[in-house]
Design a protein around this motif. Structure first.
Motif, PDB file in Angstrom:
ATOM      1  N   ALA B  42       0.842  -1.206   0.000  1.00  0.00           N
ATOM      2  CA  ALA B  42       0.000   0.000   0.000  1.00  0.00           C
ATOM      3  C   ALA B  42       0.874   1.251   0.000  1.00  0.00           C
ATOM      4  N   GLU B  43       1.918   1.240   0.832  1.00  0.00           N
ATOM      5  CA  GLU B  43       2.830   2.393   0.878  1.00  0.00           C
ATOM      6  C   GLU B  43       3.469   2.636  -0.489  1.00  0.00           C
ATOM      7  N   ASP B  44       3.978   1.557  -1.086  1.00  0.00           N
ATOM      8  CA  ASP B  44       4.645   1.694  -2.387  1.00  0.00           C
ATOM      9  C   ASP B  44       3.701   2.292  -3.420  1.00  0.00           C
ATOM     10  N   ILE B  45       2.483   1.793  -3.403  1.00  0.00           N
ATOM     11  CA  ILE B  45       1.535   2.227  -4.439  1.00  0.00           C
ATOM     12  C   ILE B  45       1.142   3.682  -4.250  1.00  0.00           C
ATOM     13  N   ASN B  79      -5.700   1.431 -10.378  1.00  0.00           N
ATOM     14  CA  ASN B  79      -5.001   0.809 -11.503  1.00  0.00           C
ATOM     15  C   ASN B  79      -3.664   0.209 -11.083  1.00  0.00           C
ATOM     16  N   LEU B  80      -2.951   0.917 -10.201  1.00  0.00           N
ATOM     17  CA  LEU B  80      -1.659   0.386  -9.740  1.00  0.00           C
ATOM     18  C   LEU B  80      -1.871  -0.910  -8.960  1.00  0.00           C
ATOM     19  N   CYS B  81      -2.920  -0.940  -8.129  1.00  0.00           N
ATOM     20  CA  CYS B  81      -3.217  -2.163  -7.360  1.00  0.00           C
ATOM     21  C   CYS B  81      -3.514  -3.317  -8.316  1.00  0.00           C
ATOM     22  N   ILE B  82      -4.344  -3.021  -9.337  1.00  0.00           N
ATOM     23  CA  ILE B  82      -4.699  -4.083 -10.288  1.00  0.00           C
ATOM     24  C   ILE B  82      -3.459  -4.573 -11.021  1.00  0.00           C
ATOM     25  N   ASN B  83      -2.589  -3.610 -11.401  1.00  0.00           N
ATOM     26  CA  ASN B  83      -1.345  -4.012 -12.065  1.00  0.00           C
ATOM     27  C   ASN B  83      -0.530  -4.958 -11.205  1.00  0.00           C
TER      28      ASN B  83
END
Lengths: 190, 190
Positions: B42-45, B79-83
């Motif tokens: 979560a932090e990275d995203i 979108n980043l999570c889905i990626n």
């Protein structure tokens, strides 16, 4: 209304899941993330190329590109239409040349082209020519190269070869036209 | 307000960076954590989303978009999570076309007693049930329940079929219900 009071979650099955997800503790060190984020964005430098790349992806660049493309298409279409010598309906095109409607045809040294009236065109050089057969005349325009023309027999339509500004009207059955001067070795027999 | 913030960010104003983080980081962290269930991810995203946004703004690649700034950042995080889910190969593992789970939306909490358990205990149970879900089921639950996306939108976001979304959602609800079984029948936490 003596019904048992409903549990709030029964009105919206997902309500409690929603509440759980909303109130869930998030084990993240926000202070550290904040420092990392600020350090990262402050250290970033953007050169002119990066800014140019950014502009290229912008709607204004896309609009400019689309306009330029539209202009090119207009120019191309205008060009093609204005150079179209004759409409297809006026022409008796030889079938294999139909793709090159009004446009020059390129074929290689030594190739022979047989036309619908029995004429034979032999390339003696890299040649570009346009062919236009109508009901009243057969016309070949030589743009470049050298062509050995064997004229087919057709008394109704005269055979004209155009080279530059010169029109050659065929009286015999065979002749050579070229855009480059042919060295004259000896007088040609009439 | 958003315009002032955007101007400040564009000029590289340090206060604007801090403001951006303080305004949106909490909600975005929550969203990413809900989807992924891992604090480091979560932090990275969130870091990637915010830094990416600042980059886009300062290089002229961000052109406002249709909605609010928060909406834009939320979509970026989703979108980043889905990626990430896709990169880790979690997207298609649970889809077996031959295995048809009926698309009945089982309410995992239907029979949950309202008396002996307080809502905190229930939430604990649900939180654990959510933690046990496979990545893609968790993401679909969050998109459906928290973000109110339609089946079609979820299918579009994940690049899978609507049936696949329904299957995944049904499976997630079924599994949550199984996990919550002891809580429902014995009033015990799993």
């Amino acid at each position: 209304m003596n019904e048992k009071p409903q549990h709030p979650i029964q009105n919206d099955p997902d309500a409690l899941i929603r509440t759980t997800l909303k109130t869930m503790r998030i084990p993240v060190d926000k202070g550290r993330l904040r420092r990392a984020f600020l350090k990262e964005v402050r250290s970033r430098r953007y050169g002119p190329m990066v800014r140019l790349a950014g502009w290229l992806s912008s709607p204004s660049a896309a609009f400019a590109g689309a306009m330029a493309y539209a202009l090119l298409v207009c120019l191309y279409v205008g060009n093609a239409v204005s150079h179209q010598p004759l409409q297809q309906s006026e022409l008796g095109w030889y079938s294999t040349l139909r793709l090159s409607l009004g446009q020059p045809v390129l074929f290689e040294n030594g190739k022979t082209l047989l036309l619908e009236d029995g004429s034979e065109l032999t390339c003696l050089d890299s040649t570009i020519l346009a062919i236009s057969f109508t009901d009243s005349q057969r016309c070949i325009a030589l743009k470049k190269g050298t062509l050995d023309i064997h004229v087919g027999r057709d008394l109704q339509r005269q055979f004209v070869a155009v080279v530059g500004k010169t029109r050659v009207i065929a009286t015999g059955t065979r002749f050579v036209v070229s855009t480059t001067p042919i060295p004259r070795e000896e007088e040609v027999e009439p | 307000m958003a315009d002032n913030l955007e101007n400040g960010l564009q000029q590289g104003n340090p206060a604007a960076f801090e403001r951006l983080f303080d305004l949106y980081a909490d909600e975005l962290l929550r969203q990413a954590y809900q989807m992924l269930g891992d604090p480091t991810d979560a932090e990275d995203i969130v870091q990637d989303a915010l830094v990416g946004f600042v980059d886009a703004l300062r290089t002229g690649r961000f052109h406002g978009g249709n909605g609010t700034l928060y909406g834009y950042l939320k979509t970026t995080v989703r979108n980043l999570c889905i990626n990430l889910i896709r990169q880790r190969g979690h997207l298609h593992i649970f889809h077996r076309p031959d295995c048809n789970v009926p698309h009945v939306e089982i309410d995992p909490l239907r029979d949950l007693p309202s008396g002996p358990l307080d809502s905190w205990q229930i939430q604990q149970g649900i939180e654990r049930a959510i933690e046990k879900l496979p990545a893609v089921q968790r993401a679909v639950i969050v998109m459906r329940i928290m973000e109110d996306l339609s089946y079609q939108q979820i299918a579009h976001e994940l690049g899978i079929s609507i049936d696949h979304v329904k299957n995944t959602l049904a499976r997630a609800r079924k599994q949550m219900r199984e996990d919550l079984e002891p809580l429902i029948h014995e009033g015990k936490l799993p």
